[in-house]
Scaffold this motif. Structure first.
Motif, PDB file in Angstrom:
ATOM      1  N   UNK A   1      -5.724  12.220  10.623  1.00 49.67           N
ATOM      2  CA  UNK A   1      -6.718  12.849  11.466  1.00 49.67           C
ATOM      3  C   UNK A   1      -7.533  13.843  10.637  1.00 49.67           C
ATOM      4  N   UNK A   2      -8.810  13.860  10.914  1.00 53.02           N
ATOM      5  CA  UNK A   2      -9.714  14.737  10.177  1.00 53.02           C
ATOM      6  C   UNK A   2     -10.112  15.932  11.026  1.00 53.02           C
ATOM      7  N   UNK A   3     -10.144  17.110  10.375  1.00 48.11           N
ATOM      8  CA  UNK A   3     -10.480  18.328  11.106  1.00 48.11           C
ATOM      9  C   UNK A   3     -11.803  18.943  10.669  1.00 48.11           C
ATOM     10  N   UNK A   4     -12.507  18.288   9.738  1.00 47.75           N
ATOM     11  CA  UNK A   4     -13.810  18.783   9.296  1.00 47.75           C
ATOM     12  C   UNK A   4     -14.543  17.686   8.535  1.00 47.75           C
ATOM     13  N   UNK A   5     -15.851  17.860   8.422  1.00 48.07           N
ATOM     14  CA  UNK A   5     -16.655  16.937   7.624  1.00 48.07           C
ATOM     15  C   UNK A   5     -16.207  17.013   6.167  1.00 48.07           C
ATOM     16  N   UNK A   6     -15.820  18.206   5.699  1.00 47.94           N
ATOM     17  CA  UNK A   6     -15.381  18.365   4.315  1.00 47.94           C
ATOM     18  C   UNK A   6     -14.122  17.548   4.026  1.00 47.94           C
ATOM     19  N   UNK A   7     -13.174  17.519   4.970  1.00 44.06           N
ATOM     20  CA  UNK A   7     -11.954  16.726   4.753  1.00 44.06           C
ATOM     21  C   UNK A   7     -12.274  15.232   4.781  1.00 44.06           C
ATOM     22  N   UNK A   8     -13.212  14.824   5.599  1.00 42.13           N
ATOM     23  CA  UNK A   8     -13.654  13.427   5.635  1.00 42.13           C
ATOM     24  C   UNK A   8     -14.342  13.058   4.317  1.00 42.13           C
ATOM     25  N   UNK A   9     -15.190  13.942   3.815  1.00 43.56           N
ATOM     26  CA  UNK A   9     -15.876  13.715   2.545  1.00 43.56           C
ATOM     27  C   UNK A   9     -14.892  13.647   1.382  1.00 43.56           C
ATOM     28  N   UNK A  10     -13.843  14.452   1.422  1.00 45.21           N
ATOM     29  CA  UNK A  10     -12.860  14.473   0.335  1.00 45.21           C
ATOM     30  C   UNK A  10     -12.145  13.129   0.182  1.00 45.21           C
ATOM     31  N   UNK A  11     -12.011  12.388   1.273  1.00 46.72           N
ATOM     32  CA  UNK A  11     -11.379  11.064   1.225  1.00 46.72           C
ATOM     33  C   UNK A  11     -12.394   9.940   1.050  1.00 46.72           C
ATOM     34  N   UNK A  12     -13.672  10.272   0.906  1.00 41.91           N
ATOM     35  CA  UNK A  12     -14.745   9.287   0.787  1.00 41.91           C
ATOM     36  C   UNK A  12     -15.276   9.251  -0.640  1.00 41.91           C
ATOM     37  N   UNK A  13     -15.675   8.050  -1.086  1.00 44.72           N
ATOM     38  CA  UNK A  13     -16.275   7.937  -2.412  1.00 44.72           C
ATOM     39  C   UNK A  13     -17.793   7.972  -2.346  1.00 44.72           C
ATOM     40  N   UNK A  14     -18.346   7.734  -1.145  1.00 39.43           N
ATOM     41  CA  UNK A  14     -19.797   7.785  -0.972  1.00 39.43           C
ATOM     42  C   UNK A  14     -20.122   8.067   0.488  1.00 39.43           C
ATOM     43  N   UNK A  15     -21.286   8.673   0.690  1.00 39.60           N
ATOM     44  CA  UNK A  15     -21.821   8.919   2.022  1.00 39.60           C
ATOM     45  C   UNK A  15     -23.200   8.277   2.022  1.00 39.60           C
ATOM     46  N   UNK A  16     -23.474   7.449   3.019  1.00 40.81           N
ATOM     47  CA  UNK A  16     -24.768   6.772   3.057  1.00 40.81           C
ATOM     48  C   UNK A  16     -25.363   6.796   4.460  1.00 40.81           C
ATOM     49  N   UNK A  17     -26.679   6.738   4.480  1.00 38.74           N
ATOM     50  CA  UNK A  17     -27.425   6.446   5.692  1.00 38.74           C
ATOM     51  C   UNK A  17     -28.114   5.123   5.410  1.00 38.74           C
ATOM     52  N   UNK A  18     -27.977   4.176   6.333  1.00 37.38           N
ATOM     53  CA  UNK A  18     -28.608   2.890   6.101  1.00 37.38           C
ATOM     54  C   UNK A  18     -28.580   2.014   7.330  1.00 37.38           C
ATOM     55  N   UNK A  19     -29.321   0.921   7.219  1.00 37.18           N
ATOM     56  CA  UNK A  19     -29.459  -0.044   8.310  1.00 37.18           C
ATOM     57  C   UNK A  19     -28.725  -1.324   7.951  1.00 37.18           C
ATOM     58  N   UNK A  20     -28.021  -1.877   8.930  1.00 39.22           N
ATOM     59  CA  UNK A  20     -27.295  -3.132   8.733  1.00 39.22           C
ATOM     60  C   UNK A  20     -28.314  -4.262   8.662  1.00 39.22           C
ATOM     61  N   UNK A  21     -28.373  -4.930   7.498  1.00 41.04           N
ATOM     62  CA  UNK A  21     -29.368  -5.982   7.276  1.00 41.04           C
ATOM     63  C   UNK A  21     -28.793  -7.393   7.382  1.00 41.04           C
ATOM     64  N   UNK A  22     -27.471  -7.529   7.284  1.00 39.46           N
ATOM     65  CA  UNK A  22     -26.831  -8.849   7.377  1.00 39.46           C
ATOM     66  C   UNK A  22     -25.367  -8.657   7.720  1.00 39.46           C
ATOM     67  N   UNK A  23     -24.762  -9.707   8.287  1.00 39.18           N
ATOM     68  CA  UNK A  23     -23.335  -9.667   8.609  1.00 39.18           C
ATOM     69  C   UNK A  23     -22.723 -11.041   8.419  1.00 39.18           C
ATOM     70  N   UNK A  24     -21.425 -11.031   8.102  1.00 42.57           N
ATOM     71  CA  UNK A  24     -20.646 -12.263   8.013  1.00 42.57           C
ATOM     72  C   UNK A  24     -19.224 -11.931   8.448  1.00 42.57           C
ATOM     73  N   UNK A  25     -18.424 -12.955   8.618  1.00 42.11           N
ATOM     74  CA  UNK A  25     -17.027 -12.735   8.981  1.00 42.11           C
ATOM     75  C   UNK A  25     -16.131 -13.466   8.006  1.00 42.11           C
ATOM     76  N   UNK A  26     -14.966 -12.883   7.789  1.00 41.83           N
ATOM     77  CA  UNK A  26     -13.886 -13.494   7.005  1.00 41.83           C
ATOM     78  C   UNK A  26     -12.636 -13.332   7.845  1.00 41.83           C
ATOM     79  N   UNK A  27     -12.228 -14.394   8.509  1.00 41.29           N
ATOM     80  CA  UNK A  27     -11.085 -14.296   9.406  1.00 41.29           C
ATOM     81  C   UNK A  27     -11.394 -13.332  10.522  1.00 41.29           C
TER      82      UNK A  27
END
Length: 135
Positions: free
Chosen positions: A1-27
């Motif tokens: 469980x996360x208690x702050x944006x900083x703790x979420x960022x600490x477990x993240x390698x990147x933060x992005x803003x973007x639009x979903x341009x394509x999707x596929x499924x694998x199982x």
């Protein structure tokens, strides 16, 4: 469980803003291609990761792998905290949403709102893409 944006960022390698341009499924998994339009920073980004991969940059396309609902929706814009899958093969270049759903915000007008506000995490309900990601 996360208690702050900083703790979420600490477990993240990147933060992005973007639009979903394509999707596929694998199982049972959905893989969404997200075109990065903004790459916010946070001083804690990757602090808890042993390997600190280079964060995504504006113009990149990142692939986000999800097994759990809600999955990203084609054409929608998101603010995402992401962590490498560490899976073998081609999937090694893909990302998971940090905290399964904790790092998942959807654009609503001029702000991004948490997609799953009742996840048990103590995070802000809204976040802005201007400047650093903080809260």
């Amino acid at each position: 469980m996360y208690d702050s944006v900083e703790s979420l960022a600490a477990d993240s390698s990147t933060i992005v803003v973007g639009t979903v341009s394509a999707q596929s499924t694998e199982g049972d998994e959905t893989i969404s291609s997200v075109k990065v339009t903004n790459a916010p920073t946070n001083p804690q980004l990757g602090a808890n990761l042993a390997d600190r991969p280079e964060p995504a940059a504006v113009g990149d396309t990142v692939e986000v792998r999800q097994e759990l609902s809600p999955t990203l929706e084609l054409g929608e814009e998101y603010f995402l905290f992401l962590t490498p899958t560490m899976l073998p093969g081609e999937a090694a270049t893909q990302y998971f949403v940090t905290g399964a759903v904790a790092g998942l915000y959807l654009r609503h007008d001029d702000e991004f709102r948490r997609v799953v506000p009742g996840s048990g995490d103590t995070l802000p309900d809204t976040i802005s893409a201007t400047g650093a990601a903080s809260g």
